[in-house]
Design an enzyme around this catalytic site. Structure first.
Site, PDB file in Angstrom:
ATOM      1  N   GLU A   1      -1.386   6.252  -4.464  1.00 22.70           N
ATOM      2  CA  GLU A   1      -2.814   6.219  -4.756  1.00 22.70           C
ATOM      3  C   GLU A   1      -3.399   7.588  -5.073  1.00 22.70           C
ATOM      4  O   GLU A   1      -4.432   7.690  -5.734  1.00 22.70           O
ATOM      5  CB  GLU A   1      -3.593   5.589  -3.596  1.00 22.70           C
ATOM      6  CG  GLU A   1      -3.434   6.296  -2.262  1.00 22.70           C
ATOM      7  CD  GLU A   1      -2.331   5.684  -1.417  1.00 22.70           C
ATOM      8  OE1 GLU A   1      -2.438   5.708  -0.205  1.00 22.70           O
ATOM      9  OE2 GLU A   1      -1.363   5.192  -2.004  1.00 22.70           O
TER      10      GLU A   1
ATOM     11  N   ILE B   1       2.379   2.341  -3.461  1.00 18.28           N
ATOM     12  CA  ILE B   1       1.488   2.758  -4.545  1.00 18.28           C
ATOM     13  C   ILE B   1       1.060   4.212  -4.314  1.00 18.28           C
ATOM     14  O   ILE B   1       0.439   4.512  -3.300  1.00 18.28           O
ATOM     15  CB  ILE B   1       0.240   1.854  -4.609  1.00 18.28           C
ATOM     16  CG1 ILE B   1       0.650   0.396  -4.859  1.00 18.28           C
ATOM     17  CG2 ILE B   1      -0.702   2.326  -5.710  1.00 18.28           C
ATOM     18  CD1 ILE B   1      -0.484  -0.581  -4.689  1.00 18.28           C
TER      19      ILE B   1
ATOM     20  N   ASP C   1      -2.699  32.771 -38.200  1.00 18.48           N
ATOM     21  CA  ASP C   1      -3.149  33.689 -39.236  1.00 18.48           C
ATOM     22  C   ASP C   1      -2.392  35.009 -39.071  1.00 18.48           C
ATOM     23  O   ASP C   1      -1.735  35.239 -38.047  1.00 18.48           O
ATOM     24  CB  ASP C   1      -4.657  33.904 -39.104  1.00 18.48           C
ATOM     25  CG  ASP C   1      -5.234  34.625 -40.308  1.00 18.48           C
ATOM     26  OD1 ASP C   1      -4.526  34.740 -41.319  1.00 18.48           O
ATOM     27  OD2 ASP C   1      -6.386  35.078 -40.229  1.00 18.48           O
TER      28      ASP C   1
ATOM     29  N   ASP D   1       2.550  12.174   2.214  1.00 13.81           N
ATOM     30  CA  ASP D   1       2.261  12.043   0.790  1.00 13.81           C
ATOM     31  C   ASP D   1       1.260  13.096   0.307  1.00 13.81           C
ATOM     32  O   ASP D   1       1.534  13.841  -0.629  1.00 13.81           O
ATOM     33  CB  ASP D   1       1.697  10.646   0.487  1.00 13.81           C
ATOM     34  CG  ASP D   1       2.796   9.597   0.422  1.00 13.81           C
ATOM     35  OD1 ASP D   1       3.939   9.921   0.789  1.00 13.81           O
ATOM     36  OD2 ASP D   1       2.503   8.456   0.025  1.00 13.81           O
TER      37      ASP D   1
ATOM     38  N   ASN E   1       1.709   7.526   4.800  1.00 11.07           N
ATOM     39  CA  ASN E   1       1.051   7.793   3.516  1.00 11.07           C
ATOM     40  C   ASN E   1       0.132   9.006   3.590  1.00 11.07           C
ATOM     41  O   ASN E   1       0.032   9.800   2.658  1.00 11.07           O
ATOM     42  CB  ASN E   1       0.227   6.573   3.094  1.00 11.07           C
ATOM     43  CG  ASN E   1       0.985   5.711   2.096  1.00 11.07           C
ATOM     44  OD1 ASN E   1       2.176   5.902   1.896  1.00 11.07           O
ATOM     45  ND2 ASN E   1       0.291   4.770   1.498  1.00 11.07           N
TER      46      ASN E   1
ATOM     47  N   VAL F   1       0.826  -1.195   0.000  1.00 10.75           N
ATOM     48  CA  VAL F   1       0.000   0.000   0.000  1.00 10.75           C
ATOM     49  C   VAL F   1       0.867   1.253   0.000  1.00 10.75           C
ATOM     50  O   VAL F   1       0.595   2.236  -0.704  1.00 10.75           O
ATOM     51  CB  VAL F   1      -0.944   0.002   1.213  1.00 10.75           C
ATOM     52  CG1 VAL F   1      -1.724   1.300   1.289  1.00 10.75           C
ATOM     53  CG2 VAL F   1      -1.901  -1.174   1.119  1.00 10.75           C
ATOM     54  N   ALA F   2       1.934   1.216   0.795  1.00 12.31           N
ATOM     55  CA  ALA F   2       2.803   2.392   0.918  1.00 12.31           C
ATOM     56  C   ALA F   2       3.482   2.729  -0.404  1.00 12.31           C
ATOM     57  O   ALA F   2       3.728   3.894  -0.703  1.00 12.31           O
ATOM     58  CB  ALA F   2       3.861   2.146   1.994  1.00 12.31           C
TER      59      ALA F   2
END
Length: 880
Positions: free
Chosen positions: A285, A283, A327, A712, A708, A280-281
């Site tokens: 998320e 990834i 243009d 994070d 996390n 989990v850590a």
């Protein structure tokens, strides 16, 4: 709404809907109809409900892994850890929900800013209203360039031609009329109807609205396509691929560590939970969510600067743009025309003289009158509305003592052949006593080919085309825009296919349209940024070259090699690669089809192309370009609707801001991706190396989950909304196939992760061998040190060489707010009893905490030293 309105006369349709075609709906009637039918909006514009956004947060592989962690915790009786993981899930879902909800609200606000407007007749007055306010019975006033926003029955029309390809798939335009039709008439043949989403190519009309929203033909098609899956943006695909790689990699590492621990006889429950927590850590998320917020934030920032981004993927494409096709008129120039010179068979006029005093030659006066007659200028209550060139002709006529309204009343218009971008001419037929007067204006090359001679003093003279071509080149080399005029007189019978044949050449008029003052400076910025600015214009080659020189697109000394005429394009674009075509910077006398082919040619040669446009004829190229950029003021509704970017102020310099923001957003995504992955890598390495060295684990499962949330989410969000570095426009464009994480960024991630791991393992080893602390104290010191170094890791993120103390990270107030938030959370965790128990924290004194500061700061210093040593050459110039 009316059933089968194409079968009913227009007056009957109006009567059924309770509206007077001459006055439109009253306010009271409008309120009743809006209450009955609702807003004129297709289903695709309905916002996703909040409950669906919430449920979608649970449909994530990361949540599945966390769910397994809860299940295992309950199986092994670890209820506290199961509850903690549940809290992690709820917090993750809450953050994801709030971010996506805010992003959708931001997108909705941007959508409202980009709403199409329509001209309607209400209460006897013309009004401009947003499309969603249209109701059945509204009287639409349609003219060239309008995007039709509802299905409507035509009441009157004048040379109305509609592009219905969006409904029928047929590329040819449909000429409309008002006659009732049989009930079984197919949609494509309903010439007395106009439909939502189609475009007015030319002409004028008045129509009564019969259907709105989902009840229109477009709405019915939309409903049938509602089940089709929406394609993800290129950035979403890149993020998804990155997340997929990381999920499989980290699951493998977690399984490996867990299995080895069990084989070595370590506590099985601890190893299983640690393996899952590590997975989990590792990834990130929050990566897709933070990326969406970064994009939405950048779009709103640009919107405040008059740059409206309509599609998320356009932000990414702006940062990759290598060629910008633009243009000339109104984009590089002021679009404020005035007549500078005029030339006819036996005379010349220059701006320093008054027209009234220029010999009063009948030929000059005749040419001016024909220019006034052959125009679509509207004069209402003394105000003049129309194309800048035609407005300049009206001013020129008035200065010559010609009254445009009196002239038009003497020669009433009976027929108009609208300007065509292929023939580059416009013609009108006017009633005279013996027959008709035909007036023609357009591009010199096209007009003179239709002429058989010139009339001078009533006598037909031979037309010296070479002499006139030289005169045109001379005027064009002065930066003037040239318009040629011709005429003839015919009998009572008008034959459309012969109107522009066997004409008498009148002369030419040169219009001056000065370059915008700020364009040359921004073109220098484009050149530094590796972006080639290419002028694509329908104007004369010499005029285009002169303006290109003045704004800095190229040096006139190289003009012969870098400028091409439209007639020379077709053969080159048929080849896979044509060096002259690829190197040219000016294309003149280009048709809309050639604009489209030019975009395709650049794309075939692996260039990301931006294209500016403002008219109906620009739409194919705008759609095909990687970034279609429409003008918000002078641009037609149709051009604005199909573009990816709308410049609300029509300023060429605004494109530079959009490119800068596009590059900044992608760099921000890279920054927080490197940040998240390096932090997660440090967690994995710290646990894995401690495991193999039989050291006390510096991180327990709940501590990893806590990290996390603390280190994070908040710093990553802060990095995602940071401003661009000042020198970001000194880099070449990013390649379209370049991944978010290049080899260099993976190397940086590894360096940051390894140095943070060294700091954590260093304090763990030091506290065990030198301080001789207990295992729980060693764990706490490792945990606090990792929190500290991960917070400090945000200062490693500037990807360019420069001052450590002054860069885009240290000047970002959101970064400092994130650091403060993380610090307060850690203080709360230390002092709150239930957090102490959940995170296995023990009381510690300053003697222990000072080592956290020492090892944390030493880690930052080591990282900065190695970063400058290893990446010195690449840091000096670019963050890519």
């Amino acid at each position: 709404m009316v059933l089968n309105p194409h079968t009913i006369p227009g007056e009957a349709v109006s009567k059924t809907l309770g509206v007077d075609p001459k006055k439109g709906l009253s306010k009271g009637r409008i309120r009743k109809l809006r209450a009955k039918y609702g807003p004129n909006r297709l289903a695709e514009h309905k916002q996703k409900p909040a409950w669906r956004i919430l449920l979608e947060q649970f449909a994530d592989p990361v949540i599945y892994v966390l769910g397994i962690a809860i299940l295992l915790a309950l199986i092994f009786g670890e209820f506290m850890e199961g509850l903690a993981v549940l809290v992690v899930i709820l917090v993750t879902v809450a953050i994801g929900f709030s971010m996506e909800y805010q992003a959708l609200r931001s997108m909705e606000s941007l959508r409202k800013m980009s709403q199409v407007v329509s001209r309607v007749l209400r209460g006897g007055k013309h009004e401009l209203i947003t499309a969603d306010r249209i109701v059945p019975g509204d009287i639409l006033i349609l003219q060239e360039g309008d995007l039709i926003t509802a299905d409507a029955r035509l009441l009157e029309c004048d040379n109305l031609r509609i592009d219905e390809s969006i409904l029928t798939g047929e590329s040819f335009e449909v000429e409309k009329d008002t006659l009732a039709l049989p009930i079984k008439t197919q949609l494509a043949d309903q010439k007395n109807m106009v439909f939502n989403g189609t475009l007015v190519n030319s002409g004028y009309s008045k129509a009564v609205v019969t259907s709105i929203g989902d009840e229109t033909q477009m709405g019915q098609i939309q409903r049938s396509a509602a089940l089709e899956k929406k394609e993800r943006t290129p950035l979403e695909k890149k993020l998804s691929r990155l997340s997929g790689i990381l999920i499989w990699l980290t699951l493998f590492l977690a399984l490996l560590i867990g299995t080895l621990g069990v084989l070595q006889g370590r506590d099985t429950v601890l190893m299983i939970k640690t393996g899952i927590a590590l997975a989990v850590a590792a990834i990130p998320e929050g990566l897709p969510i933070v990326a969406t917020i970064a994009l939405a934030h950048g779009m709103l920032r640009l919107a405040r600067k008059n740059v409206l981004i309509k599609k998320l993927e356009a932000v990414q494409s702006l940062g990759e743009m290598g060629i910008l096709c633009t243009d000339k008129t109104g984009t590089l120039t002021e679009n404020k025309m005035s007549v500078s010179q005029a030339l006819w068979s036996n005379g010349q006029w220059k701006g320093e003289e008054l027209v009234r005093e220029s010999g009063k030659g009948t030929e000059l006066r005749r040419m001016i009158e024909h220019g006034v007659l052959c125009s679509n200028v509207r004069i209402e209550n003394g105000e003049v509305f129309g194309d800048p060139i035609e407005l300049a002709l009206i001013d020129f006529a008035r200065s010559a003592g010609i009254d445009p309204l009196e002239l038009r009343s003497r020669f009433p218009e009976k027929l108009e052949v609208p300007f065509d971008s292929e023939t580059k001419m416009m013609a009108t037929a006017h009633q005279t006593t013996p027959g008709h007067l035909i007036c023609v204006k357009g591009a010199f090359e096209n007009v003179i080919e239709k002429c058989i001679g010139t009339l001078s003093d009533g006598a037909l003279k031979t037309l010296d085309k070479a002499k006139w071509s030289a005169a045109v080149s001379t005027m064009a080399s002065q930066g003037l825009r040239i318009l040629a005029f011709a005429f003839k007189e015919t009998g009572t019978e008008l034959k459309i296919d012969e109107i522009c044949e066997e004409l008498y050449f009148s002369g030419i008029v040169g219009f001056i349209d000065p370059p915008r003052r700020d364009v040359s400076d921004v073109i220098k910025i484009y050149h530094k940024a590796g972006i080639r600015v290419v002028m694509v214009t329908g104007d004369h080659l010499e005029t285009a070259k002169k303006i290109a020189e003045e704004v800095g697109i190229f040096d006139i000394a190289d003009g012969s090699e870098l400028a091409l005429h439209g007639k020379d394009l077709d053969s080159g674009m048929r080849q896979e690669e044509d060096p002259q075509l690829l190197n040219s910077l000016v294309f003149a006398r280009v048709t809309p089809h050639q604009k489209l082919d030019l975009v395709k040619f650049y794309q075939k040669n692996n260039h990301v192309v931006g294209m500016t446009g403002d008219g109906i004829n620009d739409i194919p190229a705008l759609k095909k370009a990687d970034v279609g950029i429409a003008m918000g003021i002078r641009g037609t509704e149709a051009a604005r609707e199909c573009a990816d970017v709308v410049l609300k102020d029509d300023r060429f310099t605004s494109i530079e801001m959009a490119i800068r923001q596009g590059r900044a957003i992608f760099e921000n995504i890279r920054q927080f991706t490197v940040y998240l992955l390096s932090c997660n890598l440090a967690e994995i390495l710290a646990v894995a190396i401690s495991f193999f060295l039989f050291l006390p684990l510096p991180l327990l499962p709940l501590q990893i989950l806590f990290l996390n949330l603390v280190t994070d989410v908040f710093p990553a969000l802060a990095l995602g909304v940071g401003k661009a570095e000042r020198d970001i426009m000194n880099d070449p464009p990013r390649k379209s196939n370049e991944p978010i994480m290049t080899a260099r960024h993976w190397s940086m991630t590894a360096l940051y992760g390894i140095t943070m791991t060294a700091g954590v393992l260093g304090i763990s080893f030091f506290s065990q061998t030198q301080l001789q602390l207990e295992p729980d104290q060693i764990n706490n010191l490792g945990f606090y040190t990792l929190v500290f170094v991960q917070i400090l890791n945000v200062f490693n993120m500037p990807l360019r060489n420069g001052s450590f103390f002054r860069n885009q990270v240290t000047s970002n107030p959101w970064v400092w707010l994130a650091i403060l938030t993380c610090t307060l959370i850690m203080v709360g965790a230390y002092y709150l009893p239930f957090m102490q128990k959940a995170l296995s924290l023990v009381p510690m004194g300053w003697d222990q905490f000072r080592w956290v500061l020492i090892f944390g700061l030493a880690t930052l210093a080591l990282t900065q030293f190695l970063k400058r040593l290893v990446f010195r050459s690449s840091l000096r110039t670019s963050g890519q």
